[in-house]
Design an enzyme around this catalytic site. Sequence first.
Site, PDB file in Angstrom:
ATOM      1  N   ASP A   1     -20.797 -35.426  17.813  1.00  0.00           N
ATOM      2  CA  ASP A   1     -21.261 -36.093  16.263  1.00  0.00           C
ATOM      3  C   ASP A   1     -22.770 -35.922  16.156  1.00  0.00           C
ATOM      4  O   ASP A   1     -23.595 -35.833  17.101  1.00  0.00           O
ATOM      5  CB  ASP A   1     -20.835 -37.447  16.733  1.00  0.00           C
ATOM      6  CG  ASP A   1     -19.445 -37.850  16.247  1.00  0.00           C
ATOM      7  OD1 ASP A   1     -18.556 -36.884  16.507  1.00  0.00           O
ATOM      8  OD2 ASP A   1     -19.038 -39.071  16.214  1.00  0.00           O
ATOM      9  N   ASP A   2     -22.697 -35.825  14.869  1.00  0.00           N
ATOM     10  CA  ASP A   2     -24.227 -35.962  14.207  1.00  0.00           C
ATOM     11  C   ASP A   2     -24.750 -34.507  14.165  1.00  0.00           C
ATOM     12  O   ASP A   2     -24.159 -33.620  14.787  1.00  0.00           O
ATOM     13  CB  ASP A   2     -25.122 -36.928  14.797  1.00  0.00           C
ATOM     14  CG  ASP A   2     -24.281 -38.560  14.908  1.00  0.00           C
ATOM     15  OD1 ASP A   2     -23.235 -38.457  14.285  1.00  0.00           O
ATOM     16  OD2 ASP A   2     -24.996 -39.304  15.640  1.00  0.00           O
TER      17      ASP A   2
ATOM     18  N   HIS B   1     -18.508 -35.876   8.813  1.00  0.00           N
ATOM     19  CA  HIS B   1     -18.889 -37.181   9.190  1.00  0.00           C
ATOM     20  C   HIS B   1     -19.810 -37.910   8.576  1.00  0.00           C
ATOM     21  O   HIS B   1     -20.829 -38.578   8.676  1.00  0.00           O
ATOM     22  CB  HIS B   1     -19.888 -36.703  10.706  1.00  0.00           C
ATOM     23  CG  HIS B   1     -20.128 -38.132  11.575  1.00  0.00           C
ATOM     24  ND1 HIS B   1     -19.137 -38.907  11.903  1.00  0.00           N
ATOM     25  CD2 HIS B   1     -21.281 -38.221  12.253  1.00  0.00           C
ATOM     26  CE1 HIS B   1     -19.690 -39.741  12.658  1.00  0.00           C
ATOM     27  NE2 HIS B   1     -20.773 -39.431  12.976  1.00  0.00           N
TER      28      HIS B   1
ATOM     29  N   HIS C   1     -24.275 -40.694   6.804  1.00  0.00           N
ATOM     30  CA  HIS C   1     -23.936 -41.422   8.086  1.00  0.00           C
ATOM     31  C   HIS C   1     -24.136 -43.063   7.990  1.00  0.00           C
ATOM     32  O   HIS C   1     -24.673 -43.588   8.876  1.00  0.00           O
ATOM     33  CB  HIS C   1     -24.951 -40.845   9.154  1.00  0.00           C
ATOM     34  CG  HIS C   1     -24.393 -41.245  10.477  1.00  0.00           C
ATOM     35  ND1 HIS C   1     -24.874 -42.109  11.262  1.00  0.00           N
ATOM     36  CD2 HIS C   1     -23.278 -40.315  11.421  1.00  0.00           C
ATOM     37  CE1 HIS C   1     -24.210 -42.156  12.794  1.00  0.00           C
ATOM     38  NE2 HIS C   1     -23.405 -41.413  12.580  1.00  0.00           N
TER      39      HIS C   1
ATOM     40  N   HIS D   1     -22.758 -37.147  21.948  1.00  0.00           N
ATOM     41  CA  HIS D   1     -24.004 -37.201  21.175  1.00  0.00           C
ATOM     42  C   HIS D   1     -24.886 -36.489  21.765  1.00  0.00           C
ATOM     43  O   HIS D   1     -25.692 -36.845  22.628  1.00  0.00           O
ATOM     44  CB  HIS D   1     -24.530 -38.633  20.453  1.00  0.00           C
ATOM     45  CG  HIS D   1     -23.465 -39.515  20.015  1.00  0.00           C
ATOM     46  ND1 HIS D   1     -22.706 -40.334  20.738  1.00  0.00           N
ATOM     47  CD2 HIS D   1     -23.396 -39.793  18.658  1.00  0.00           C
ATOM     48  CE1 HIS D   1     -21.896 -41.023  20.002  1.00  0.00           C
ATOM     49  NE2 HIS D   1     -22.158 -40.621  18.600  1.00  0.00           N
TER      50      HIS D   1
END
Length: 239
Positions: free
Chosen positions: A54-55, A105, A109, A201
């Site tokens: 993620d991210d 995503h 955010h 992450h």
Amino acid sequence: MIGKRTRVTLTAAVAIIAVIAAAFQISKSRTFQFFGEIVPRVNTRQKVVALTFDDGPTPGITEGVLSILNEEGVKATFFVIGEDLERNPEEGRKIVAAGHELGNHTYSHERMVLKTPSFIESEIERTDQLIRQAGYQSAIHFRPPYGKKLILLPYFLSKTSRKTITWDVEPDSYPEIAADANRIIAHVMEKSSPGSIILLHVMYKSRGESLKAVKGIITGLKGEGYSFKTVSEMLTITD
Ligand SMILES: [Zn+2]
């Protein structure tokens, strides 16, 4: 004795608190939402798992992740933040060129609760466009920031036939585990089962231990007979 009016007021207050508490629990549930499909894992007997990051994408980190995946011959799924992708388009193109999957995503955010329908729509559509500009052509799946969703987000996703992908293995959520690559590896090995979706992450400098754990997670699970699939590949499994 309390008066009838006080009793009614108290009952109403308790009911409101109960509704808010329930809404909070539902908003962070990995396995339930009011509309559309939510996928925390896939039901299968096959020894397959999906690695999801993620991210980001973040310059200086993406390449490190890609080189580990390349060495191990593993394809993964990257749920990228639109804003980061816009700032670092080259990183997005590298992920796609290496054959991995890009997921949405959101653009900024933020927690997608208590937001307007037009905000939600623009967060998702803008990010999809950036993902397409990075050269990714297959179906784009969605993962909510912080796993948070309540009513309008799932409604929009289901109306537009998008799947919500969560996870069932999340070592980074426990600070004492996240602080140590070996513990991350051990946690993932212990919690993974056929069909698991693993969340990591790695796109932050502060998450060096998560990045360090990637290789050990892959070799450890391979050693137990697992193979790695992208989220889209996992969704096609039927047994
Ligand atoms: Zn995130």
